[in-house]
Scaffold this active site. Structure first.
Site, mmCIF file in Angstrom:
data_model
loop_
_atom_site.group_PDB
_atom_site.id
_atom_site.type_symbol
_atom_site.label_atom_id
_atom_site.label_comp_id
_atom_site.label_asym_id
_atom_site.label_seq_id
_atom_site.Cartn_x
_atom_site.Cartn_y
_atom_site.Cartn_z
ATOM 1 N N HIS A 136 -8.873 34.648 20.146
ATOM 2 C CA HIS A 136 -10.185 35.257 19.960
ATOM 3 C C HIS A 136 -10.001 36.749 19.717
ATOM 4 C CE1 HIS A 136 -12.957 31.980 20.537
ATOM 5 N NE2 HIS A 136 -12.289 31.577 21.622
ATOM 6 N N ASP A 167 -13.098 40.662 14.865
ATOM 7 C CA ASP A 167 -13.729 39.613 14.066
ATOM 8 C C ASP A 167 -14.376 40.151 12.798
ATOM 9 O OD1 ASP A 167 -12.998 37.596 15.757
ATOM 10 O OD2 ASP A 167 -14.976 37.300 16.644
#
Length: 381
Positions: A136, A167
Site C-alpha cells: 500500500h 498512490d
C-alpha cells in the site's frame, strides 16, 4: 473530421481508453483522462471490487462509462480484446502476471492492436524482488525515503500524508504522463508500447530536488530540521486561540518582513539570520498565533504577501473565497468535488457525468465502439 470544439469537449476528445477495473491510483488516472475528454470505458467485474463503496458516490469513476465483463468467463477475454482493438490506451492495475493469466496481457493486446498504449499501474513495478507482493501507499513511500522526510519532529515518527504522495502523485500522475507520452509516440510512429508506472519509481522521482539539496549540503538527511519540513520557524504550522491552525511560508526576505510586521514581532525579525535564535523565534511566533482565532488571523493576513493561509478541512475548502472565485470545486448531484484540472483555454475539461454505475453503459458502448459481443448483465447484489 471537424475541429470545432465546444465547452463539453476536453483536449483528449476522440481518445478511447479501456480501464480494467481496480482500486486507487488506476481509477484516478483513468478519471483524469476522462475529465480531459477521453472516452473511458471501465470494464467492471460482476460483483464489484469488494470494497463496499457506493458506486454512485465513487467520484473516481466520474465522466466514464461502464460495462460488465467477467474475465474468467470463456468469452470474457475475447470481449475485452474487441474493445482493445478499438482503443488508444488501456489501463490496468493488477499484480504482475495477472493480466497475462486472464488473457489480456500486453502481448495479447498489442497483437490485436499494435498501436495500443498499455498502461500498467502497480506499487512495486513489474519486476524486482517485491513485485509479486502486496503493498500500500505507506510502504511504497517508506522505502523511497519520502515518508521518512515528512514530519516536524526529528525524534518522533514520520507524518503520514494520507495516500496522496504515493498512490496519486507518484502513481496516478506518472501513469497519465506516461500513457500520454506513449500515445504521442504511437500517433507519430504507429508503434504502441507498455508503460510500467510503479509508485516507487514516481515517488522517488518526486524527491529529485531534495536529493539535489542533500548533495549540495543544503539538506540534512533527517526530518524536522530543514527549510521545508518544519525545521524553519517561518515555514510551518501554528495553532490559533480556537484550536485552528495557520500555515506560514514566509521564506523570502520581503515576504518575511510582511509576516513579522503583521504578526507584531518586528523586534525579533533579525532572528531569521541566526540559527541559534530560531527556537526563540519559533516560540514568539507560536505565542502570537495563540493570541487570536484562526478567523481573526486570516483577516489580518488577507491580501498580504506574508504567505500565510488558514488550514482548512476538506469540508471547509470549497467555501474559501479564492477557490469559489476560480470554481476550483463544483457540485454535481449534491456532491462537492474538485473540478477537472489543469485548465485549457480552448478545450476545457468538464464534469459531463457523475460516477459510472457498473454495467450501466453496456448498450451504448456496444453501439459506439461497434463491439456486439458486449452483453447487458445485471450486476450482482
Amino acid at each position: 473530421m471537424s475541429t470545432t470544439h465546444t465547452a463539453r469537449n476536453g483536449p483528449l476528445t476522440g481518445v478511447r481508453v479501456v480501464e480494467l477495473a481496480g482500486i486507487g491510483p488506476g481509477p484516478f488516472a483513468a478519471m483524469l483522462l476522462a475529465d480531459l475528454g477521453a472516452d473511458v470505458v471501465r470494464v467492471d467485474r460482476p460483483g464489484g471490487a469488494g470494497l463496499g463503496v457506493d458506486p454512485a458516490r465513487d467520484l473516481t469513476n466520474r465522466n466514464k462509462r461502464s460495462v460488465l465483463v467477467d474475465l474468467k468467463a470463456e468469452d470474457g477475454p475475447a470481449t475485452v480484446l474487441d474493445l482493445v482493438e478499438r482503443a488508444d490506451i488501456l489501463v490496468e492495475g493488477y499484480r504482475p502476471g495477472v493480466a497475462e493469466r486472464l488473457g489480456v496481457g500486453p502481448e495479447a493486446c498489442l497483437a490485436r492492436n499494435p498501436r495500443l498504449v498499455y498502461g500498467r499501474m502497480t506499487g512495486w513495478g513489474q519486476d524486482g524482488p517485491l513485485a509479486p507482493t502486496a503493498g500500500h501507499d505507506i510502504g511504497y513511500i517508506a522505502i523511497t525515503g519520502a515518508l521518512g522526510m515528512i514530519g516536524p519532529d526529528p525524534d518522533g515518527p514520520p507524518t503520514i500524508p494520507a495516500n496522496l504522495v504515493g498512490d496519486y502523485a507518484g502513481g496516478s500522475l506518472y501513469l497519465v504522463i506516461g500513457v500520454l507520452a506513449a500515445l504521442q509516440h504511437a500517433r507519430t510512429h504507429g508503434e504502441g508500447q507498455v508503460v510500467d508506472a510503479a509508485i516507487v519509481d514516481g515517488t522517488a522521482h518526486l524527491t529529485t530536488m531534495i536529493h539535489a539539496m542533500l548533495a549540495a549540503g543544503g539538506w540534512q538527511d533527517r526530518r524536522g530540521v530543514n527549510l521545508l519540513d518544519g525545521g524553519c520557524p517561518f515555514y510551518g504550522v501554528y495553532e490559533t486561540a480556537d484550536g485552528g491552525h495557520m500555515a506560514v511560508g514566509a521564506l523570502e526576505e520581503r515576504f518575511y518582513a510582511d509576516f513579522v510586521r503583521l504578526l507584531g514581532i518586528e523586534d525579533l525579525a533579525p532572528a531569521r539570520r541566526d540559527l541559534a535564535r530560531w527556537p526563540e523565534l519559533r516560540t514568539a511566533v507560536a505565542d502570537r498565533f495563540r493570541s487570536r482565532t484562526r478567523e481573526e488571523w486570516t483577516a489580518v493576513f488577507d491580501g498580504s504577501d506574508a504567505c500565510v493561509a488558514p488550514v482548512l478541512s476538506l469540508r471547509e475548502a470549497p467555501s474559501h473565497p479564492h477557490l469559489l472565485a476560480r470554481a476550483t470545486f463544483e457540485e454535481r448531484d449534491g456532491i462537492a468535488q474538485p473540478a477537472p484540472a489543469p485548465r485549457f483555454s480552448v478545450t476545457p475539461g468538464t464534469l459531463r457525468t457523475g460516477p459510472a454505475l457498473p454495467g450501466a453503459d453496456t448498450a451504448g458502448v456496444a453501439r459506439d465502439w461497434a463491439v456486439p459481443a458486449l452483453k447487458i448483465q445485471e450486476p450482482e447484489a
